[in-house]
Every structure is written in C-alpha cells, then in structure tokens.
Design an enzyme around this catalytic site. Sequence first.
Site, short mmCIF file in Angstrom:
data_model
loop_
_atom_site.label_atom_id
_atom_site.label_comp_id
_atom_site.label_asym_id
_atom_site.label_seq_id
_atom_site.Cartn_x
_atom_site.Cartn_y
_atom_site.Cartn_z
N THR A 70 42.44 -44.82 31.42
CA THR A 70 43.13 -43.54 31.58
C THR A 70 42.52 -42.47 30.69
O THR A 70 42.25 -41.35 31.14
CB THR A 70 44.64 -43.70 31.27
OG1 THR A 70 45.23 -44.58 32.23
CG2 THR A 70 45.34 -42.35 31.32
N SER A 195 37.62 -50.28 31.49
CA SER A 195 38.79 -50.73 30.74
C SER A 195 38.63 -52.19 30.36
O SER A 195 38.32 -53.04 31.20
CB SER A 195 40.07 -50.55 31.57
OG SER A 195 41.20 -51.00 30.86
N HIS A 197 40.82 -54.56 29.33
CA HIS A 197 41.77 -55.62 29.72
C HIS A 197 41.66 -56.00 31.19
O HIS A 197 42.35 -56.93 31.64
CB HIS A 197 43.20 -55.22 29.36
CG HIS A 197 43.83 -54.20 30.26
ND1 HIS A 197 44.78 -54.53 31.20
CD2 HIS A 197 43.65 -52.88 30.34
CE1 HIS A 197 45.16 -53.42 31.84
NE2 HIS A 197 44.50 -52.42 31.33
N THR A 233 40.40 -42.91 13.58
CA THR A 233 39.84 -44.15 13.05
C THR A 233 39.74 -45.19 14.16
O THR A 233 40.69 -45.43 14.89
CB THR A 233 40.71 -44.69 11.91
OG1 THR A 233 40.78 -43.71 10.88
CG2 THR A 233 40.12 -45.98 11.35
N CYS A 321 50.28 -49.53 36.93
CA CYS A 321 50.38 -48.39 36.02
C CYS A 321 51.43 -47.38 36.46
O CYS A 321 51.87 -46.55 35.67
CB CYS A 321 49.02 -47.69 35.91
SG CYS A 321 47.70 -48.79 35.37
#
Length: 389
Positions: A70, A195, A197, A233, A321
């Site tokens: 995304t 992505s 995953h 970070t 999603c």
Amino acid sequence: MIYLDNAASTQIYEEVLNSMLPYLKEQYGNPSSIHRYGRLSRKAIEKARRQIASLINADPSEVLITSGGTESNNTALKGLTGNHVYGHIITSLVEHDAILEPCKELSKNGFDIDYLPVNKFGMVNPSDLQKCISQKTNLVSIMFGNNEVGTIQPIFELAKICHEYKIPFHTDAVQAVGKIPINVKDLGIDLLSISSHKLNGPKGIGALYIKNGIGLDPVILGGGQEHGLRSGTENVANIVGFGKACEIAQNNLQKNISHLEMLRNKLIEKILNNIPEVYLNGHPKVRLPHNAHFTFLGVNGEDLIIKLDEYGIAASTGSACSVNTQKASHVLQAMGFSHEQITGSLRLTVGTLNNKSEIDDAVDVLKKIVHELRAVSPYKEKYSFVSKN
C-alpha cells in the site's frame, strides 16, 4: 486447518523467522548510529536490499524500503505527481484499492484519472492504453497480476507503449513477485511495488523499485532515511526477513511454480468436475500460478467462507484488504458479472506449504457445503442443483 487464502497472506518460513531473531535481540542498534551496533544493522539492511533487488533483476540502489504494498503504491503515485499542479494518470478498473483510493484523492486535487476497461477475463487491451494517452499524462499504473481473479496483464506491451511517449510505467506486482519470473529491465518497468507477506516473509514491510533516473518526491518527511525518500528509523528485523524471503523465492522459483500450478490445476479440475454450475473466473491460462477464483451459482460466497471455516478451511471472496467495507467486487463488476455471479464468488489460493491431500479434502468439504446451501437456495429449481448432486 487447511489454509487456502495465500493471496491474502502467507505463512512465514522458519528460515525467515530465524534470520530475524538476532535483530530483535542482540543486534538492536539504530541503523543511523555510527557505533558498531548501528553499523551491523546498516549492513544487514543493505544485504536485504541486494536480496530484494536480485529477485526482480534490479540494482540495489533502485530499491526503496517501505511498510508494504500500500505504501509502495501511494509513494509511486503521489511521489511522481507531487511536483505537478495538474496532470493525467491512467490506471485500470480492476486495480487494488491501494491504487484506486490514491487516484481518487489525486482527482480531487485536480488530476484527470482515466480507468481502462477490461475484457471478460479481467485483461486490459494495450490498444485502449494507446488511445488514452495524452500530452498531460504523467503516469500509467496497471497491476501485474490481479489479486482477485489472478489474470496477468500484458505488462511488456503496456510498458512499451508508455516508453514510446516517454511516460513512466508503474505496476502493482504484490501478487506476482516471487510467484512468477519478473525482470524489470526486460519488461521495461519503471516502478514496481512488492509486499513481503505475500511471499512468506513478515508483515509490515515491502519495497518500491524505482528505475534509476525516475525522480520521486518523498511522501514521508523527517530524518532523511532511505536516501531522503522515506524518513523514519528502519524496521531492521522485518527488512532482514523480507530479504531472506526474497532470496528463498529466487532460489526456488521454478520448483515453486511447478508445485503451485500442480495444486491450482488439481483444485480447478476437481471442483469443475465434481460440483455443477461452477465457473472459473479470470483468464484460463494467463493467470498467476497460485490463484483459482470461482463462481458458484445459487450460493452466497460469504456463506461459503463461513461454512468452510467451520470445517477448518480458510478461503475468501476477494481482497482481504477491503473486507470490512462489505462492497461488491469492483473487479467482477468491471468484468461484466451479474449480481448473482458476484455474490457467488470464492477465491482459493494455494501456497508453497500446501499439499495434494489438502486439495482433495478441501474439495470434498466444499462439495458437501455447496450441496447443503443449494438445497435451501431460492435458485434450486432454476438450476436443479439437488437432482444434479
């Protein structure tokens, strides 16, 4: 449990998890720090960047680490158009919401958005793109493989047209990377979203390939990490896991494709041969190796998912999603499906950790559930479901 929702997310490999653990325990330094702890974290990130780049034949300097598909999509669209007060974006009617929603926002800010139609298989016609391009066009974004029906788009042809007009071409390849060979140089891709995953890596991490020479404005401002394009970070452990997942995917790509196609084809064949009034959606051949999407006439897809879950089988109707919105599939609508065909849809997606016996068991259960649901369906007389079973 039999998990057949691998398009939504995949099980993290044990090897991936083990690679992450040191950066959650001993090596916890901030990558921006100059001491040893920081240097070790920085070194781990750059190794992962090389692993990610290698999977798509990119240069490591062309890989921007993000939080997932995304963010990668938003960065591609908003970063490329950020220095324009107006412009024109071309996408398709079957994109993921991570493309459609940013396009809606850009439309409110003065951009013209054109949505290319698709045929009954969910495929874009390159000639439609050629007709749509104008002098105002800033970007074309067409997904690589559809997250619902699995159809693979003619990426090479689409990118070639864009380059004829010197327009950057972006593709949301979240469902495709790690599932099929992708060479960004050979295909002429300028920006590509990934992505972690979706390929047996951790959640919350991804990447955007940005071809050298493509200028983007940063979407997230702050300390200037990721060459000033994404401040904040870095999530070192997840980046390391993502890199390891990409390395595993690349080393096992052909073996995994064969395994996925075998399971997918077995699933399709058994369902079509054992359950009447069922139709395979998406392109019959030009499709992702792990995706099988069906319409079961006279059955509600949500009921199917609930009943399958009771038997320990995980599936979905489409994009996980946007599951909370409870809206009809815009992908199936664009393909010309009727309301009845849309409500009876079911997506089954296999993974590298699935096996043949799981497919056999899942289809046996599915056949039983469909028979039970059709017995009380208002359409049973129309299709004679009960007598056919």
